[in-house]
Design an enzyme around this catalytic site. Sequence first.
Site, PDB file in Angstrom:
ATOM      1  N   GLY A 188       6.037 -43.151 -30.867  1.00 42.96           N
ATOM      2  CA  GLY A 188       6.811 -44.357 -30.608  1.00 42.96           C
ATOM      3  C   GLY A 188       5.940 -45.584 -30.522  1.00 42.96           C
ATOM      4  O   GLY A 188       5.531 -46.160 -31.518  1.00 42.96           O
ATOM      5  N   GLY A 189       5.616 -46.004 -29.288  1.00 40.82           N
ATOM      6  CA  GLY A 189       4.908 -47.256 -29.064  1.00 40.82           C
ATOM      7  C   GLY A 189       3.612 -47.400 -29.837  1.00 40.82           C
ATOM      8  O   GLY A 189       3.329 -48.477 -30.390  1.00 40.82           O
ATOM      9  N   SER A 248       4.752 -40.273 -25.569  1.00 37.52           N
ATOM     10  CA  SER A 248       3.534 -40.968 -25.112  1.00 37.52           C
ATOM     11  C   SER A 248       2.274 -40.424 -25.771  1.00 37.52           C
ATOM     12  O   SER A 248       1.231 -40.271 -25.127  1.00 37.52           O
ATOM     13  CB  SER A 248       3.428 -40.919 -23.586  1.00 37.52           C
ATOM     14  OG  SER A 248       4.525 -41.573 -22.980  1.00 37.52           O
ATOM     15  N   GLY A 256       8.146 -42.983 -23.887  1.00 36.55           N
ATOM     16  CA  GLY A 256       8.006 -44.374 -23.492  1.00 36.55           C
ATOM     17  C   GLY A 256       7.713 -44.589 -22.020  1.00 36.55           C
ATOM     18  O   GLY A 256       7.790 -45.710 -21.528  1.00 36.55           O
ATOM     19  N   GLU A 275      10.388 -33.439 -28.094  1.00 42.74           N
ATOM     20  CA  GLU A 275      10.101 -34.633 -27.300  1.00 42.74           C
ATOM     21  C   GLU A 275      10.706 -34.469 -25.910  1.00 42.74           C
ATOM     22  O   GLU A 275      11.919 -34.662 -25.740  1.00 42.74           O
ATOM     23  CB  GLU A 275      10.708 -35.877 -27.962  1.00 42.74           C
ATOM     24  CG  GLU A 275      10.040 -36.287 -29.249  1.00 42.74           C
ATOM     25  CD  GLU A 275      10.370 -37.737 -29.602  1.00 42.74           C
ATOM     26  OE1 GLU A 275       9.426 -38.523 -29.782  1.00 42.74           O
ATOM     27  OE2 GLU A 275      11.556 -38.085 -29.675  1.00 42.74           O
ATOM     28  N   HIS A 328      17.629 -37.784 -31.799  1.00 44.36           N
ATOM     29  CA  HIS A 328      16.756 -38.415 -30.813  1.00 44.36           C
ATOM     30  C   HIS A 328      17.503 -38.575 -29.495  1.00 44.36           C
ATOM     31  O   HIS A 328      18.707 -38.849 -29.472  1.00 44.36           O
ATOM     32  CB  HIS A 328      16.271 -39.775 -31.322  1.00 44.36           C
ATOM     33  CG  HIS A 328      15.117 -40.321 -30.548  1.00 44.36           C
ATOM     34  ND1 HIS A 328      15.278 -40.947 -29.323  1.00 44.36           N
ATOM     35  CD2 HIS A 328      13.781 -40.325 -30.799  1.00 44.36           C
ATOM     36  CE1 HIS A 328      14.100 -41.318 -28.871  1.00 44.36           C
ATOM     37  NE2 HIS A 328      13.172 -40.957 -29.747  1.00 44.36           N
ATOM     38  N   GLU A 337      17.676 -40.870 -27.446  1.00 44.76           N
ATOM     39  CA  GLU A 337      18.363 -42.152 -27.271  1.00 44.76           C
ATOM     40  C   GLU A 337      19.710 -42.163 -27.980  1.00 44.76           C
ATOM     41  O   GLU A 337      20.675 -42.771 -27.493  1.00 44.76           O
ATOM     42  CB  GLU A 337      17.453 -43.288 -27.770  1.00 44.76           C
ATOM     43  CG  GLU A 337      16.248 -43.488 -26.859  1.00 44.76           C
ATOM     44  CD  GLU A 337      15.068 -44.171 -27.521  1.00 44.76           C
ATOM     45  OE1 GLU A 337      14.017 -44.292 -26.866  1.00 44.76           O
ATOM     46  OE2 GLU A 337      15.172 -44.573 -28.699  1.00 44.76           O
ATOM     47  N   ASN A 397       8.126 -43.779 -35.199  1.00 46.39           N
ATOM     48  CA  ASN A 397       9.497 -44.219 -34.946  1.00 46.39           C
ATOM     49  C   ASN A 397       9.426 -45.622 -34.342  1.00 46.39           C
ATOM     50  O   ASN A 397       9.088 -45.772 -33.173  1.00 46.39           O
ATOM     51  CB  ASN A 397      10.196 -43.242 -33.990  1.00 46.39           C
ATOM     52  CG  ASN A 397      11.600 -43.687 -33.635  1.00 46.39           C
ATOM     53  OD1 ASN A 397      12.162 -44.591 -34.238  1.00 46.39           O
ATOM     54  ND2 ASN A 397      12.182 -43.038 -32.629  1.00 46.39           N
ATOM     55  N   TRP A 398       9.730 -46.618 -35.147  1.00 45.34           N
ATOM     56  CA  TRP A 398       9.571 -48.003 -34.693  1.00 45.34           C
ATOM     57  C   TRP A 398      10.702 -48.451 -33.772  1.00 45.34           C
ATOM     58  O   TRP A 398      10.624 -49.527 -33.170  1.00 45.34           O
ATOM     59  CB  TRP A 398       9.492 -48.949 -35.899  1.00 45.34           C
ATOM     60  CG  TRP A 398       8.277 -48.763 -36.740  1.00 45.34           C
ATOM     61  CD1 TRP A 398       7.276 -47.831 -36.588  1.00 45.34           C
ATOM     62  CD2 TRP A 398       7.920 -49.519 -37.895  1.00 45.34           C
ATOM     63  NE1 TRP A 398       6.334 -47.960 -37.574  1.00 45.34           N
ATOM     64  CE2 TRP A 398       6.699 -48.993 -38.397  1.00 45.34           C
ATOM     65  CE3 TRP A 398       8.508 -50.585 -38.563  1.00 45.34           C
ATOM     66  CZ2 TRP A 398       6.065 -49.508 -39.526  1.00 45.34           C
ATOM     67  CZ3 TRP A 398       7.889 -51.099 -39.696  1.00 45.34           C
ATOM     68  CH2 TRP A 398       6.678 -50.571 -40.157  1.00 45.34           C
ATOM     69  N   LYS A 399      11.767 -47.665 -33.708  1.00 43.55           N
ATOM     70  CA  LYS A 399      12.925 -47.990 -32.859  1.00 43.55           C
ATOM     71  C   LYS A 399      13.419 -49.408 -33.172  1.00 43.55           C
ATOM     72  O   LYS A 399      13.382 -49.837 -34.329  1.00 43.55           O
ATOM     73  CB  LYS A 399      12.587 -47.777 -31.390  1.00 43.55           C
ATOM     74  CG  LYS A 399      12.073 -46.355 -31.118  1.00 43.55           C
ATOM     75  CD  LYS A 399      11.972 -46.030 -29.651  1.00 43.55           C
ATOM     76  CE  LYS A 399      11.450 -44.614 -29.454  1.00 43.55           C
ATOM     77  NZ  LYS A 399      11.439 -44.221 -28.033  1.00 43.55           N
TER      78      LYS A 399
END
Length: 256
Positions: A235-236, A214, A175, A169, A97, A99, A9-11
């Site tokens: 994510g990251g 993470s 993150g 999640e 998600h 967010e 997920n590149w957000k």
Amino acid sequence: MRQPVVMGNWKLNGSKSMVTDLINGLNAELEGVTGVDVAIAPPALYIDLAERLIKEGGNKLILGAQNTDINNSGAFTGDMSPEMLKDFGATHIIIGHSERREYHNESDEFIAKKFAFLKENGLKPVFCIGESEAQNEAGETEAVCARQIDAVINACGIDALNGAIIAYEPIWAIGTGKAATADDAQRIHASIRAHIAAKSAAVAEQVIIQYGGSVKPENAESYFAKPDIDGALVGGASLDAKSFAAIAKAAAAAKS
């Protein structure tokens, strides 16, 4: 046996050069890797570029997206539809998600509508669930996950989970650098599968349940060694080709 799915997920990250370098890097890193489905969800503006780069690299990657509307056309400024996503070859669509739930006030019921509309359009929902830190500390994790899943089951029926992906999640681990231990994640994944199995053992057995929060090359193997963890929503670490490929390779090796 369930084949693991590792999805990036590149957000809200990317540029033309970054997308090009990252996908070309992944195409190289994943050469010859089998036993795992690897998907990416770039920002909507880069889905066209991503589709072209994936084809040029031999289709080692599955193209996804980070969101969808609940309409295929009409006066809905700023939205994108399942039909449009299909037109660019996207198949795995993230919904629910944390967010989106927090920043866009998306309710369980609205997310269930997205789930139903994606299925209606022949796309695969990547359905995110998970608890806040306060809910975790209050011992409410399993109840929160069950409530979020039941919103879909009540709206769509238990069979709608066939072919879908659930991504557990914990919000406090997204993150933050914090992560659930592999044992804790397995306990929650097992409870999610058991909750679904109470309604249909067959559906529960085949549904993919990813862990997210993470996930890194350093901890991926410990998660994938667990029987109910079927890959990861990353994510990251998905923004670095070597790191993301290492996670995918760990999933393939653990489940082989």
